[in-house]
Design an enzyme around this catalytic site. Structure first.
Site, mmCIF file in Angstrom:
data_model
loop_
_atom_site.group_PDB
_atom_site.id
_atom_site.type_symbol
_atom_site.label_atom_id
_atom_site.label_comp_id
_atom_site.label_asym_id
_atom_site.label_seq_id
_atom_site.Cartn_x
_atom_site.Cartn_y
_atom_site.Cartn_z
ATOM 1 N N GLU A 49 0.816 -1.220 0.000
ATOM 2 C CA GLU A 49 0.000 0.000 0.000
ATOM 3 C C GLU A 49 0.851 1.272 0.000
ATOM 4 O OE1 GLU A 49 -0.602 -2.618 1.918
ATOM 5 O OE2 GLU A 49 -2.718 -3.191 1.728
ATOM 6 N N PHE A 111 -11.939 -6.995 14.001
ATOM 7 C CA PHE A 111 -10.875 -7.521 13.156
ATOM 8 C C PHE A 111 -10.482 -6.468 12.109
ATOM 9 C CE2 PHE A 111 -9.624 -9.878 9.247
ATOM 10 C CZ PHE A 111 -8.387 -10.306 9.717
ATOM 11 N N GLN A 112 -9.213 -6.212 11.988
ATOM 12 C CA GLN A 112 -8.656 -5.230 11.056
ATOM 13 C C GLN A 112 -9.240 -3.835 11.238
ATOM 14 O OE1 GLN A 112 -8.649 -7.018 7.064
ATOM 15 N NE2 GLN A 112 -6.604 -7.770 7.534
ATOM 16 N N LYS A 161 -17.716 -0.653 5.707
ATOM 17 C CA LYS A 161 -18.223 -1.634 4.749
ATOM 18 C C LYS A 161 -19.736 -1.516 4.558
ATOM 19 C CE LYS A 161 -18.028 -6.500 3.566
ATOM 20 N NZ LYS A 161 -17.605 -7.844 3.972
ATOM 21 N N MET A 469 24.271 8.962 2.240
ATOM 22 C CA MET A 469 24.148 10.268 2.879
ATOM 23 C C MET A 469 24.450 10.184 4.371
ATOM 24 S SD MET A 469 23.767 13.384 2.437
ATOM 25 C CE MET A 469 22.832 14.072 1.091
HETATM 26 C C1 LIG Z 1 12.342 5.865 5.282
HETATM 27 C C2 LIG Z 1 13.615 6.522 5.654
HETATM 28 N N1 LIG Z 1 14.420 5.946 6.576
HETATM 29 C C3 LIG Z 1 15.592 6.541 6.924
HETATM 30 C C4 LIG Z 1 15.966 7.725 6.356
HETATM 31 C C5 LIG Z 1 17.266 8.395 6.773
HETATM 32 N N2 LIG Z 1 18.186 8.450 5.614
HETATM 33 C C6 LIG Z 1 18.335 9.560 4.880
HETATM 34 S S1 LIG Z 1 19.381 9.331 3.590
HETATM 35 C C7 LIG Z 1 19.677 7.743 4.041
HETATM 36 C C8 LIG Z 1 20.600 6.889 3.233
HETATM 37 C C9 LIG Z 1 20.087 6.611 1.881
HETATM 38 O O1 LIG Z 1 20.858 5.603 1.294
HETATM 39 P P1 LIG Z 1 20.709 5.215 -0.224
HETATM 40 O O2 LIG Z 1 19.278 5.029 -0.562
HETATM 41 O O3 LIG Z 1 21.602 4.087 -0.529
HETATM 42 O O4 LIG Z 1 21.135 6.540 -0.982
HETATM 43 P P2 LIG Z 1 22.535 7.308 -1.065
HETATM 44 O O5 LIG Z 1 22.551 8.348 0.009
HETATM 45 O O6 LIG Z 1 23.617 6.300 -0.903
HETATM 46 O O7 LIG Z 1 22.488 7.914 -2.421
HETATM 47 C C10 LIG Z 1 18.964 7.418 5.192
HETATM 48 C C11 LIG Z 1 19.041 6.104 5.867
HETATM 49 C C12 LIG Z 1 15.077 8.292 5.419
HETATM 50 N N3 LIG Z 1 15.337 9.462 4.827
HETATM 51 N N4 LIG Z 1 13.931 7.665 5.073
#
Ligand SMILES: Cc1ncc(C[n+]2csc(CCOP(=O)(O)OP(=O)(O)O)c2C)c(N)n1
Lengths: 557, 159
Positions: A49, A111-112, A161, A469
């Site tokens: 979803e 439920f749900q 529903k 990042m």
């Molecule tokens: C759902 C979610 N969880 C955690 C984060 C924190 N976060 C920001 S950037 C990042 C790393 C992203 O890694 P990747 O997708 O490999 O991209 P890159 O930075 O290597 O290009 C994280 C964990 C986030 N922004 N969103």
């Protein structure tokens, strides 16, 4: 003839112009799905979803129409949350339909059952729990109206529903909406417009700081005209990219944490900041006390609550960006700013955006090539992290709605389902999700959706085998203590793609990049491009969190 | 500074949750909150007493206005207005003190609404000064319970 609530619901959606629903079935939705079996509306069955919510969001951002998604009660509805919050933070018009347990069961921990109205209250623009079949047509009409007007946002409609099975004989599909407490402003106050005109005419170092509001109000043309008249340079937020041509000589690129040096210098030294549809987010302003210290601030926004929230506006103008730009364009007097433009040109020459070549494949290079190969004629979605910033920095977005990215919430996993939504809405466009290896895995299951509906979306993974990042912050601010950011175990993305029936291509050298991109664009299938890039590459320039915009760290030296 | 904000809302399910959720979600304070139907049963009025600097109060007003079910928001503190609050105070009585308590109640134009061998319950209506005044006076006798409705307010004159 009698109509069921489910029939009225779908008819109402069609009457609002919805042509596609992204969704997933479940018990309480069965009566609605029975109607969908032969309804004149496209249904895209996602694999999770969250994917439905992001796809509806991508559909919306790429068209400016209201995106529609649907999920069942309980877990189906809660799986939508991240997607709803993403849309809310970025002011994306969306209507979310959730199934609910029988009205007689609500509150019984049935439920749900989940109190989705309660759970989503802080992340929707508005929500409705339907309790009477006679309300369905009106509520759907209102939901679309609220979602798409004023400051747009997601509106949730929860339908038990028994309401979808209840019947009535003459549903009231009224033509107009009447909500006495909701009347968004369009035109700016003439007094404020006058003040703005004067401030612009006498400014010496003006800058336009444009945001996502330019896109939500369809004001790109008006903005360009405003710049044609006044000659004022433009910097943009992440969400504003595409709202002003990226190749225009007066465009300074993105500002803020990973903005260009010249944009950050320009806004810091400006004597007049014209903020349009932007909200002075902390990623943009850096240290707030040192942001635009010398400037008069004109703030144009449809949401009065955004004005003077973070930065004091000397000339607030509440209203729709398009209307207000039209007002300004009628009277604007160009300021004399030759010296200022020269200064900015100087900064542009002195501090260009750039990266160092090494023997290895650079992620920035890949983004540049995506731009060259598509000629900018593509819809680019991004995930979150370095991939997102490199996409924003190195791709030139000339057209509105060509850049779809989760700015406010920063949702990893957004880009791929959003690309699917964008491709559904724009079947003839080339669509790329510029992804990170971490983010792509968050909604990788939607490959099946892309295959099922013949959507030739492309995923360009800038695979650095890291949560890049976060790794960058650890390198710069946590003494290189790389705590749990290395993805040592990773699937073979090429094989994953193939397993789903898509194409996969691994790319490890510069020479392979263009042929692989061309192959992806010409393929009728979804293609996953696995670019193995330099693992320790960082995004620069960078303003450390909480520092002022002029304290940029540079990686080139 | 305290602000009394008067909010007209659609009398619908969930409105209170939307308003109170806005306050808690954004970290604003609610000192008191009072809700009731207006002369039009479709519309309710909430009177919210809150505090914060001007910037926060401005945000509160703007954010309230953004809620779809909110019809009108007014910071009555900025207007010439009348405020009232109703308080019920249950005071413990020792033999011989009943007279003194009744005297205080009389001075503040309160009403005795319940008596028992060991307590007197007083109803008092007024603005903050008056309420604080009588509370202070009754404290020495031993206040067993104090129930406040929260403030309601109305702007003077035709506005
Ligand atoms: C759902 C979610 N969880 C955690 C984060 C924190 N976060 C920001 S950037 C990042 C790393 C992203 O890694 P990747 O997708 O490999 O991209 P890159 O930075 O290597 O290009 C994280 C964990 C986030 N922004 N969103």
């Amino acid at each position: 003839m009698k109509y069921t609530g489910a029939q009225i619901l779908i008819e109402s959606l069609i009457r609002e112009g919805a042509d596609t629903i992204f969704g997933y079935p479940g018990g309480v939705l069965l009566p609605i799905f029975d109607v969908l079996y032969d309804a004149k509306i496209n249904f895209i069955l996602v694999r999770h979803e969250q994917g439905a919510a992001h796809a509806a969001d991508g559909y919306s951002r790429s068209t400016n129409k209201v995106g529609v998604c649907m999920a069942t009660s309980g877990p189906g509805a809660t799986n939508l949350i991240t997607g709803i919050a993403t849309a809310y933070m970025d002011s994306i018009p969306m209507v979310i339909i959730t199934g609910q347990v029988l009205t007689t069961m609500i509150g019984n921990d049935a439920f749900q059952e989940a109190d989705i109205i309660g759970i989503t209250r802080p992340i929707v623009k508005h929500s409705y729990l339907l309790k009477d079949v006679a309300d369905i047509a009106r509520v759907v009409k209102e939901a679309f109206h609220i979602a798409s007007t004023g400051r747009p946002g997601p509106v949730l409609v929860d339908i038990p529903k028994d309401i979808s099975t209840e019947t009535m004989s003459s549903p009231n599909y009224s033509k107009k909406v009447d909500i006495r407490s909701y009347n968004p402003t369009c035109l700016g106050h003439p007094m404020q417009i006058k003040k703005a005109i004067n401030a612009i005419a006498s400014s010496k170092k003006p800058i336009i700081y444009s945001g996502g509001g330019i896109l939500s109000s369809n004001a790109a043309e008006e903005l360009q005209k405003f710049v044609d008249i006044t000659g004022i340079p433009v910097t943009s937020t992440l969400l504003g990219l595409g709202g002003f041509p990226g190749t225009h000589p007066l465009f300074l690129g993105m500002l803020g944490m990973h903005g260009t040096k010249y944009a950050n210098y320009a806004i810091t030294n400006a004597d007049l900041v014209i903020a349009i549809g932007a909200r002075f987010d902390d990623r943009v302003t850096g240290k707030i006390d040192e942001f635009v210290p010398k400037a008069t601030v004109i703030h144009i926004d449809v949401d009065p609550a955004s004005i003077s929230k973070n930065v004091h506006a000397h000339i607030p103008i509440v209203g729709d960006a398009k209307c207000i730009l039209q007002q300004l364009n009628k009277e604007a007097i160009p300021p004399k700013i030759n010296d200022w433009i020269e200064q900015i040109e100087q900064w542009k020459k002195e501090y260009p955006l750039g990266y160092k070549k090494s023997g290895k494949l650079k992620p920035q290079f890949v983004v540049e090539k995506i731009y060259e190969v598509t000629g900018g004629n593509a819809i680019i979605t991004t995930e979150v992290g370095q991939n997102q910033m490199w996409a924003a920095q190195y791709y030139k977005f000339d057209y509105p709605r060509s850049f779809l990215s989760s700015g406010g919430l920063g949702t990893m996993g957004y880009g791929f389902p959003a690309a699917i939504g964008a491709q559904v809405a724009n079947p003839d466009m080339v669509v790329f999700d510029i992804a990170g290896d971490g983010s792509f895995q968050m909604n990788i299951q939607e490959l099946a959706t892309a295959i099922q509906y013949n959507l030739p979306v492309n995923v360009a993974i800038l695979n650095n085998h890291n949560l890049g990042m976060v790794r960058q912050w650890q390198e710069l601010f946590f003494n290189k203590r790389y705590s749990h950011t290395s993805m040592t175990v990773q699937p073979d993305f090429v094989k994953v793609a193939e397993a789903y029936g898509a194409e996969g291509i691994r790319v490890e050298t510069e020479e392979e990049v263009v042929p692989a991109l061309k192959r992806a664009i010409s393929s009728k299938k979804p293609v996953v491009l696995d670019f193995w890039v330099e693992e320790e590459e960082n995004v620069f320039p960078m303003v450390p969190a909480g520092a002022s915009l002029t304290q940029m760290i540079e990686g080139m030296a | 500074m305290n602000h009394t904000i008067s909010v007209l809302v659609e009398n619908r399910l969930g409105v209170l949750a939307r308003v109170s959720g806005l306050f808690s979600g954004r970290g604003y304070n609610i000192d008191s909150l009072c809700v009731g139907e207006t002369d039009d049963p479709m519309i309710s009025r909430m009177t919210i007493v809150t505090h914060g600097d001007n910037k926060i109060i401005e945000q509160i007003e703007k954010q309230l206005n953004k809620l779809i079910d909110v019809i009108k928001v007014m910071d009555v503190t900025k207007e010439d207005h009348v405020e009232r609050e109703l308080v019920l105070i249950k005071v413990g009585v020792d033999e011989g003190q009943r007279g003194k308590i009744l005297e205080i109640v009389e001075i503040f134009r309160g009403k005795v609404i319940d008596v028992s061998p060991k307590t007197i319950t007083v109803e008092i209506t007024g603005d903050e000064g008056k309420i604080n005044g009588i509370t202070e006076m009754l404290k020495p006798f031993g206040v067993k319970e104090l129930v406040r409705t929260g403030k309601v307010a109305v702007v003077r004159g035709e506005k």
